[in-house]
Design a protein around this motif. Sequence first.
Motif, PDB file in Angstrom:
ATOM      1  N   VAL A  72      64.404  20.279  41.508  1.00 46.35           N
ATOM      2  CA  VAL A  72      62.980  20.325  41.152  1.00 46.35           C
ATOM      3  C   VAL A  72      62.744  19.538  39.871  1.00 46.35           C
ATOM      4  O   VAL A  72      61.762  18.794  39.754  1.00 46.35           O
ATOM      5  CB  VAL A  72      62.505  21.789  41.005  1.00 46.35           C
ATOM      6  CG1 VAL A  72      61.122  21.849  40.377  1.00 46.35           C
ATOM      7  CG2 VAL A  72      62.500  22.475  42.354  1.00 46.35           C
ATOM      8  N   ALA A  73      63.657  19.670  38.905  1.00 47.11           N
ATOM      9  CA  ALA A  73      63.517  18.917  37.648  1.00 47.11           C
ATOM     10  C   ALA A  73      63.584  17.413  37.899  1.00 47.11           C
ATOM     11  O   ALA A  73      62.958  16.632  37.177  1.00 47.11           O
ATOM     12  CB  ALA A  73      64.598  19.341  36.660  1.00 47.11           C
ATOM     13  N   SER A  74      64.313  17.011  38.931  1.00 48.09           N
ATOM     14  CA  SER A  74      64.435  15.578  39.217  1.00 48.09           C
ATOM     15  C   SER A  74      63.180  15.005  39.886  1.00 48.09           C
ATOM     16  O   SER A  74      63.120  13.801  40.140  1.00 48.09           O
ATOM     17  CB  SER A  74      65.672  15.315  40.086  1.00 48.09           C
ATOM     18  OG  SER A  74      65.477  15.810  41.394  1.00 48.09           O
ATOM     19  N   LEU A  75      62.199  15.861  40.164  1.00 52.60           N
ATOM     20  CA  LEU A  75      60.935  15.356  40.708  1.00 52.60           C
ATOM     21  C   LEU A  75      60.267  14.377  39.749  1.00 52.60           C
ATOM     22  O   LEU A  75      59.544  13.478  40.174  1.00 52.60           O
ATOM     23  CB  LEU A  75      59.974  16.516  41.011  1.00 52.60           C
ATOM     24  CG  LEU A  75      60.290  17.356  42.238  1.00 52.60           C
ATOM     25  CD1 LEU A  75      59.414  18.598  42.274  1.00 52.60           C
ATOM     26  CD2 LEU A  75      60.113  16.548  43.512  1.00 52.60           C
ATOM     27  N   MET A  76      60.535  14.531  38.443  1.00 55.57           N
ATOM     28  CA  MET A  76      59.926  13.646  37.444  1.00 55.57           C
ATOM     29  C   MET A  76      60.443  12.210  37.567  1.00 55.57           C
ATOM     30  O   MET A  76      59.763  11.285  37.161  1.00 55.57           O
ATOM     31  CB  MET A  76      60.170  14.186  36.037  1.00 55.57           C
ATOM     32  CG  MET A  76      59.462  15.509  35.801  1.00 55.57           C
ATOM     33  SD  MET A  76      59.497  16.084  34.105  1.00 55.57           S
ATOM     34  CE  MET A  76      61.224  16.160  33.742  1.00 55.57           C
ATOM     35  N   ILE A  77      61.637  12.049  38.128  1.00 57.24           N
ATOM     36  CA  ILE A  77      62.157  10.688  38.298  1.00 57.24           C
ATOM     37  C   ILE A  77      62.126  10.281  39.780  1.00 57.24           C
ATOM     38  O   ILE A  77      62.851   9.397  40.209  1.00 57.24           O
ATOM     39  CB  ILE A  77      63.572  10.543  37.709  1.00 57.24           C
ATOM     40  CG1 ILE A  77      64.545  11.565  38.292  1.00 57.24           C
ATOM     41  CG2 ILE A  77      63.546  10.640  36.204  1.00 57.24           C
ATOM     42  CD1 ILE A  77      65.990  11.354  37.890  1.00 57.24           C
ATOM     43  N   LEU A  78      61.309  10.963  40.552  1.00 54.56           N
ATOM     44  CA  LEU A  78      60.993  10.669  41.948  1.00 54.56           C
ATOM     45  C   LEU A  78      62.124  10.927  42.952  1.00 54.56           C
ATOM     46  O   LEU A  78      61.853  11.122  44.123  1.00 54.56           O
ATOM     47  CB  LEU A  78      60.484   9.230  42.108  1.00 54.56           C
ATOM     48  CG  LEU A  78      59.233   8.888  41.301  1.00 54.56           C
ATOM     49  CD1 LEU A  78      58.833   7.444  41.563  1.00 54.56           C
ATOM     50  CD2 LEU A  78      58.081   9.814  41.664  1.00 54.56           C
ATOM     51  N   ILE A  79      63.381  10.921  42.543  1.00 51.76           N
ATOM     52  CA  ILE A  79      64.471  11.198  43.485  1.00 51.76           C
ATOM     53  C   ILE A  79      64.385  12.634  43.999  1.00 51.76           C
ATOM     54  O   ILE A  79      64.866  12.960  45.075  1.00 51.76           O
ATOM     55  CB  ILE A  79      65.850  10.919  42.845  1.00 51.76           C
ATOM     56  CG1 ILE A  79      66.971  11.004  43.894  1.00 51.76           C
ATOM     57  CG2 ILE A  79      66.168  11.911  41.746  1.00 51.76           C
ATOM     58  CD1 ILE A  79      67.206   9.761  44.640  1.00 51.76           C
ATOM     59  N   GLY A  80      63.726  13.496  43.242  1.00 56.57           N
ATOM     60  CA  GLY A  80      63.564  14.890  43.628  1.00 56.57           C
ATOM     61  C   GLY A  80      62.797  15.076  44.918  1.00 56.57           C
ATOM     62  O   GLY A  80      62.999  16.063  45.623  1.00 56.57           O
ATOM     63  N   PHE A  81      61.913  14.119  45.246  1.00 56.17           N
ATOM     64  CA  PHE A  81      61.162  14.217  46.489  1.00 56.17           C
ATOM     65  C   PHE A  81      62.085  14.129  47.707  1.00 56.17           C
ATOM     66  O   PHE A  81      61.746  14.590  48.781  1.00 56.17           O
ATOM     67  CB  PHE A  81      60.070  13.146  46.553  1.00 56.17           C
ATOM     68  CG  PHE A  81      58.944  13.425  45.603  1.00 56.17           C
ATOM     69  CD1 PHE A  81      57.994  14.389  45.905  1.00 56.17           C
ATOM     70  CD2 PHE A  81      58.855  12.744  44.396  1.00 56.17           C
ATOM     71  CE1 PHE A  81      56.961  14.666  45.030  1.00 56.17           C
ATOM     72  CE2 PHE A  81      57.830  13.015  43.516  1.00 56.17           C
ATOM     73  CZ  PHE A  81      56.883  13.976  43.824  1.00 56.17           C
ATOM     74  N   LEU A  82      63.250  13.552  47.529  1.00 58.65           N
ATOM     75  CA  LEU A  82      64.275  13.520  48.576  1.00 58.65           C
ATOM     76  C   LEU A  82      65.231  14.698  48.417  1.00 58.65           C
ATOM     77  O   LEU A  82      65.605  15.341  49.399  1.00 58.65           O
ATOM     78  CB  LEU A  82      65.050  12.197  48.515  1.00 58.65           C
ATOM     79  CG  LEU A  82      66.224  12.071  49.469  1.00 58.65           C
ATOM     80  CD1 LEU A  82      65.722  12.029  50.903  1.00 58.65           C
ATOM     81  CD2 LEU A  82      67.028  10.832  49.152  1.00 58.65           C
ATOM     82  N   LEU A  83      65.617  14.996  47.177  1.00 59.95           N
ATOM     83  CA  LEU A  83      66.619  16.029  46.926  1.00 59.95           C
ATOM     84  C   LEU A  83      66.134  17.449  47.222  1.00 59.95           C
ATOM     85  O   LEU A  83      66.892  18.250  47.755  1.00 59.95           O
ATOM     86  CB  LEU A  83      67.097  15.957  45.474  1.00 59.95           C
ATOM     87  CG  LEU A  83      67.867  14.711  45.071  1.00 59.95           C
ATOM     88  CD1 LEU A  83      68.234  14.765  43.591  1.00 59.95           C
ATOM     89  CD2 LEU A  83      69.107  14.543  45.928  1.00 59.95           C
ATOM     90  N   VAL A  84      64.898  17.755  46.870  1.00 58.79           N
ATOM     91  CA  VAL A  84      64.390  19.128  47.050  1.00 58.79           C
ATOM     92  C   VAL A  84      64.418  19.552  48.518  1.00 58.79           C
ATOM     93  O   VAL A  84      65.022  20.577  48.853  1.00 58.79           O
ATOM     94  CB  VAL A  84      62.992  19.302  46.426  1.00 58.79           C
ATOM     95  CG1 VAL A  84      62.368  20.610  46.849  1.00 58.79           C
ATOM     96  CG2 VAL A  84      63.076  19.221  44.912  1.00 58.79           C
ATOM     97  N   PRO A  85      63.806  18.807  49.448  1.00 56.82           N
ATOM     98  CA  PRO A  85      63.866  19.260  50.848  1.00 56.82           C
ATOM     99  C   PRO A  85      65.280  19.203  51.433  1.00 56.82           C
ATOM    100  O   PRO A  85      65.647  20.052  52.242  1.00 56.82           O
ATOM    101  CB  PRO A  85      62.923  18.317  51.592  1.00 56.82           C
ATOM    102  CG  PRO A  85      62.629  17.199  50.669  1.00 56.82           C
ATOM    103  CD  PRO A  85      62.957  17.636  49.291  1.00 56.82           C
ATOM    104  N   LEU A  86      66.073  18.231  50.998  1.00 56.42           N
ATOM    105  CA  LEU A  86      67.445  18.127  51.491  1.00 56.42           C
ATOM    106  C   LEU A  86      68.274  19.337  51.054  1.00 56.42           C
ATOM    107  O   LEU A  86      68.974  19.950  51.865  1.00 56.42           O
ATOM    108  CB  LEU A  86      68.086  16.828  51.002  1.00 56.42           C
ATOM    109  CG  LEU A  86      69.502  16.556  51.496  1.00 56.42           C
ATOM    110  CD1 LEU A  86      69.501  16.385  53.005  1.00 56.42           C
ATOM    111  CD2 LEU A  86      70.058  15.319  50.814  1.00 56.42           C
TER     112      LEU A  86
END
Length: 114
Positions: A72-86
């Motif tokens: 969730v914290a990585s959402l700020m660097i956009l990679i979180g949009f892939l990591l969170v659902p994965l």
Amino acid sequence: MANYCQECGKELISPNAEICPNCGVRLKEIVINRRSPVIAVVLSFFIWGLGQVYNGQFGKGIAYFVIGVLCVASLMILIGFLLVPLWWLIGMVDAYVSAKRINAGEDASRFINV
């Protein structure tokens, strides 16, 4: 009506005996820690790691939660949009597979059982 041990053939004192007093063989299967895979998935759907905690894997559940927070914290660097659902999907599948393995008496201690 007399019951007999299937191993040694001796008569049992009680028809409800779990262990033969003569040879020591276990007469009844004892089911320990049965876990519902569906409940494990539903719990992991709502909170990362909660399905693992339900399965009795406390350290693994905490690790899944911490990694989820980092995703969730990585959402700020956009990679979180892939990591969170994965990570969410991996956690649910792991909770399901781990519950199935625990019920089958298999080893479910791997970090990701997918």
